[in-house]
Design a protein around this motif. Structure first.
Motif, PDB file in Angstrom:
ATOM      1  N   HIS A 153       0.796  -1.228   0.000  1.00  0.00           N
ATOM      2  CA  HIS A 153       0.000   0.000   0.000  1.00  0.00           C
ATOM      3  C   HIS A 153       0.829   1.280   0.000  1.00  0.00           C
ATOM      4  CE1 HIS A 153      -2.260   3.297   1.932  1.00  0.00           C
ATOM      5  NE2 HIS A 153      -3.259   2.830   1.220  1.00  0.00           N
ATOM      6  N   SER A 154       1.881   1.301   0.797  1.00  0.00           N
ATOM      7  CA  SER A 154       2.671   2.522   0.965  1.00  0.00           C
ATOM      8  C   SER A 154       3.488   2.891  -0.265  1.00  0.00           C
ATOM      9  CB  SER A 154       3.608   2.374   2.170  1.00  0.00           C
ATOM     10  OG  SER A 154       4.514   1.323   1.945  1.00  0.00           O
ATOM     11  N   LEU A 155       3.506   2.034  -1.255  1.00  0.00           N
ATOM     12  CA  LEU A 155       4.338   2.299  -2.430  1.00  0.00           C
ATOM     13  C   LEU A 155       3.642   3.153  -3.482  1.00  0.00           C
ATOM     14  CD1 LEU A 155       5.888  -1.254  -2.930  1.00  0.00           C
ATOM     15  CD2 LEU A 155       6.813   0.689  -1.673  1.00  0.00           C
ATOM     16  N   GLY A 156       2.327   3.352  -3.309  1.00  0.00           N
ATOM     17  CA  GLY A 156       1.590   4.055  -4.339  1.00  0.00           C
ATOM     18  C   GLY A 156       1.212   3.099  -5.464  1.00  0.00           C
ATOM     19  N   PHE A 157       0.172   3.446  -6.217  1.00  0.00           N
ATOM     20  CA  PHE A 157      -0.322   2.564  -7.280  1.00  0.00           C
ATOM     21  C   PHE A 157      -0.560   1.166  -6.739  1.00  0.00           C
ATOM     22  CE2 PHE A 157       2.580   5.239 -10.175  1.00  0.00           C
ATOM     23  CZ  PHE A 157       1.616   6.224 -10.307  1.00  0.00           C
ATOM     24  N   PHE A 158      -1.013   1.074  -5.496  1.00  0.00           N
ATOM     25  CA  PHE A 158      -0.980  -0.220  -4.822  1.00  0.00           C
ATOM     26  C   PHE A 158      -1.912  -1.256  -5.419  1.00  0.00           C
ATOM     27  CE2 PHE A 158      -4.181   2.202  -2.599  1.00  0.00           C
ATOM     28  CZ  PHE A 158      -5.186   1.290  -2.302  1.00  0.00           C
ATOM     29  N   ARG A 159      -3.072  -0.808  -5.959  1.00  0.00           N
ATOM     30  CA  ARG A 159      -3.973  -1.788  -6.581  1.00  0.00           C
ATOM     31  C   ARG A 159      -3.350  -2.379  -7.833  1.00  0.00           C
ATOM     32  NH1 ARG A 159      -7.406   2.354  -5.348  1.00  0.00           N
ATOM     33  NH2 ARG A 159      -8.708   2.003  -3.523  1.00  0.00           N
ATOM     34  N   ALA A 160      -2.850  -1.492  -8.679  1.00  0.00           N
ATOM     35  CA  ALA A 160      -2.232  -1.966  -9.921  1.00  0.00           C
ATOM     36  C   ALA A 160      -1.016  -2.843  -9.629  1.00  0.00           C
ATOM     37  CB  ALA A 160      -1.826  -0.771 -10.782  1.00  0.00           C
ATOM     38  N   LYS A 161      -0.209  -2.424  -8.655  1.00  0.00           N
ATOM     39  CA  LYS A 161       1.005  -3.187  -8.353  1.00  0.00           C
ATOM     40  C   LYS A 161       0.685  -4.555  -7.768  1.00  0.00           C
ATOM     41  CE  LYS A 161       4.210   0.654  -7.916  1.00  0.00           C
ATOM     42  NZ  LYS A 161       4.986   1.531  -7.012  1.00  0.00           N
ATOM     43  N   ALA A 162      -0.312  -4.613  -6.879  1.00  0.00           N
ATOM     44  CA  ALA A 162      -0.708  -5.898  -6.297  1.00  0.00           C
ATOM     45  C   ALA A 162      -1.196  -6.843  -7.395  1.00  0.00           C
ATOM     46  CB  ALA A 162      -1.788  -5.688  -5.241  1.00  0.00           C
ATOM     47  N   ARG A 163      -2.023  -6.299  -8.276  1.00  0.00           N
ATOM     48  CA  ARG A 163      -2.543  -7.119  -9.375  1.00  0.00           C
ATOM     49  C   ARG A 163      -1.406  -7.565 -10.293  1.00  0.00           C
ATOM     50  NH1 ARG A 163      -4.479  -4.453 -13.589  1.00  0.00           N
ATOM     51  NH2 ARG A 163      -4.963  -2.686 -12.232  1.00  0.00           N
ATOM     52  N   HIS A 164      -0.522  -6.638 -10.621  1.00  0.00           N
ATOM     53  CA  HIS A 164       0.586  -6.963 -11.519  1.00  0.00           C
ATOM     54  C   HIS A 164       1.467  -8.083 -10.981  1.00  0.00           C
ATOM     55  CE1 HIS A 164       0.485  -2.807 -13.696  1.00  0.00           C
ATOM     56  NE2 HIS A 164      -0.363  -3.664 -14.205  1.00  0.00           N
ATOM     57  N   ILE A 165       1.873  -7.982  -9.719  1.00  0.00           N
ATOM     58  CA  ILE A 165       2.815  -8.995  -9.227  1.00  0.00           C
ATOM     59  C   ILE A 165       2.124 -10.351  -9.034  1.00  0.00           C
ATOM     60  CG2 ILE A 165       4.356  -7.289  -8.175  1.00  0.00           C
ATOM     61  CD1 ILE A 165       3.287  -8.037  -5.438  1.00  0.00           C
ATOM     62  N   ARG A 166       0.824 -10.337  -8.678  1.00  0.00           N
ATOM     63  CA  ARG A 166       0.147 -11.626  -8.558  1.00  0.00           C
ATOM     64  C   ARG A 166      -0.030 -12.269  -9.933  1.00  0.00           C
ATOM     65  NH1 ARG A 166      -5.784 -12.775  -6.040  1.00  0.00           N
ATOM     66  NH2 ARG A 166      -6.410 -11.836  -8.027  1.00  0.00           N
ATOM     67  N   GLU A 167      -0.441 -11.473 -10.895  1.00  0.00           N
ATOM     68  CA  GLU A 167      -0.614 -12.020 -12.244  1.00  0.00           C
ATOM     69  C   GLU A 167       0.716 -12.431 -12.859  1.00  0.00           C
ATOM     70  OE1 GLU A 167      -3.546 -12.882 -13.478  1.00  0.00           O
ATOM     71  OE2 GLU A 167      -4.076 -12.273 -11.443  1.00  0.00           O
ATOM     72  N   ALA A 168       1.757 -11.662 -12.558  1.00  0.00           N
ATOM     73  CA  ALA A 168       3.082 -12.036 -13.066  1.00  0.00           C
ATOM     74  C   ALA A 168       3.501 -13.384 -12.485  1.00  0.00           C
ATOM     75  CB  ALA A 168       4.111 -10.965 -12.719  1.00  0.00           C
ATOM     76  N   ALA A 169       3.282 -13.540 -11.176  1.00  0.00           N
ATOM     77  CA  ALA A 169       3.613 -14.809 -10.524  1.00  0.00           C
ATOM     78  C   ALA A 169       2.813 -15.949 -11.142  1.00  0.00           C
ATOM     79  CB  ALA A 169       3.341 -14.719  -9.022  1.00  0.00           C
ATOM     80  N   SER A 170       1.549 -15.669 -11.394  1.00  0.00           N
ATOM     81  CA  SER A 170       0.676 -16.662 -12.000  1.00  0.00           C
ATOM     82  C   SER A 170       1.167 -17.041 -13.399  1.00  0.00           C
ATOM     83  CB  SER A 170      -0.739 -16.104 -12.054  1.00  0.00           C
ATOM     84  OG  SER A 170      -1.588 -16.995 -12.717  1.00  0.00           O
ATOM     85  N   MET A 171       1.604 -16.051 -14.138  1.00  0.00           N
ATOM     86  CA  MET A 171       2.096 -16.310 -15.494  1.00  0.00           C
ATOM     87  C   MET A 171       3.423 -17.081 -15.468  1.00  0.00           C
ATOM     88  SD  MET A 171       2.442 -13.592 -18.624  1.00  0.00           S
ATOM     89  CE  MET A 171       0.783 -12.995 -18.372  1.00  0.00           C
ATOM     90  N   LEU A 172       4.233 -16.814 -14.465  1.00  0.00           N
ATOM     91  CA  LEU A 172       5.477 -17.582 -14.326  1.00  0.00           C
ATOM     92  C   LEU A 172       5.137 -19.060 -14.169  1.00  0.00           C
ATOM     93  CD1 LEU A 172       7.716 -15.460 -11.888  1.00  0.00           C
ATOM     94  CD2 LEU A 172       7.808 -15.573 -14.380  1.00  0.00           C
ATOM     95  N   GLN A 173       4.116 -19.334 -13.363  1.00  0.00           N
ATOM     96  CA  GLN A 173       3.711 -20.712 -13.118  1.00  0.00           C
ATOM     97  C   GLN A 173       3.173 -21.377 -14.379  1.00  0.00           C
ATOM     98  OE1 GLN A 173       5.180 -21.370 -10.363  1.00  0.00           O
ATOM     99  NE2 GLN A 173       3.488 -22.118  -9.116  1.00  0.00           N
TER     100      GLN A 173
END
Length: 236
Positions: A95-115
DNA sequence: ATCCCGAGGG
DNA sequence: CCCTCTGGAT
């Protein structure tokens, strides 16, 4: 007489010569000996962590990222756990990093795509990295360099963009144009380090608002400083 | 071109 | 208060 290598006519060549660039790089490397990723202590070598941290670093200070990484990787140490995480629990951490919704979605989807697409591993090719959400050319260049020691291009972030313009390394306003100019000017073996060096210099001396030119070790090679001192001289 | 978004500095 | 911070997606 032109002020830049090989200079002469128009007031300023579009881009300065490679000789001057080498001088600049030599000084920056001496000034910031610990700036290069390869020389930094306590750095992560895990490509997964490097990828995630680089995605999170968009429009944020690295200091802020440092504060959340321990908790993040303690809860989600690998692609599998991150891909399975509740989006809310990721948002809370970043949350404290800013753009927190987009960033949370991005890293989860990226992790998912890695899998699903890359066998749980971070790909080491530009084309594949760019398929990951939240990963553009800048992030891909950083991951390629920091995680795999490979350089297909030069990462152009906000610091590199500002300094390239000020110093006179590029007159382009687009990141792709700046990257192209830098790739012509900088020896390939320094493509990885140039970004880290310009970032270090941009933080400490060549800041966005009030650059500290009197303390700058490359002021005598910098278009911004030389133009400014010309103006002062002519007003005297 | 605009949106996403919070924290720290001047 | 405004600007800036290791951008990317639409």
């Amino acid at each position: 007489m032109g002020r830049f290598d090989g200079g002469s006519n128009p007031p300023y060549p579009i881009i300065m010569g490679t000789a001057r660039v080498r001088k600049i790089l030599k000084i920056l490397r001496r000034t910031y000996p610990g700036a290069s990723w390869g020389k930094r202590k306590g750095r992560t070598t895990d490509p997964f962590q490097i990828l995630i941290l680089t995605i999170l670093s968009a429009q944020t200070t690295d200091n802020a990222v440092d504060r959340v990484k321990e908790r993040l990787f303690s809860e989600f140490p690998d692609p599998a756990s991150l891909a399975a995480a509740q989006i809310g629990s990721i948002e809370e951490i970043v949350h404290s990093l800013g753009f927190f919704r987009a960033k949370a979605r991005h890293i989860r989807e990226a992790a998912s795509m890695l899998q699903e697409r890359f066998r749980g591993e971070v790909p080491s090719r530009m084309e594949e990295l760019l398929q990951l959400p939240g990963v553009g050319r800048k992030t891909a260049n950083i991951v390629l360099h920091h995680a795999f020691g490979r350089c297909e291009g030069i990462a152009v972030d906000t610091h590199v963009k500002r300094l390239a313009g000020r110093i006179g390394l590029s007159d382009s306003s687009s990141q792709s144009g700046i990257e192209r100019d830098l790739m012509k000017l900088v020896p390939r073996r320094l493509w990885g380090d140039i970004t880290d060096l310009l970032i270090a210099h941009g933080r400490r001396i060549c800041t966005a608002r009030q650059p500290r030119c009197p303390e700058c070790p490359i002021a005598h090679l910098c278009r911004y400083y030389l133009d400014a001192s010309d103006k002062v001289r002519s007003e005297e």
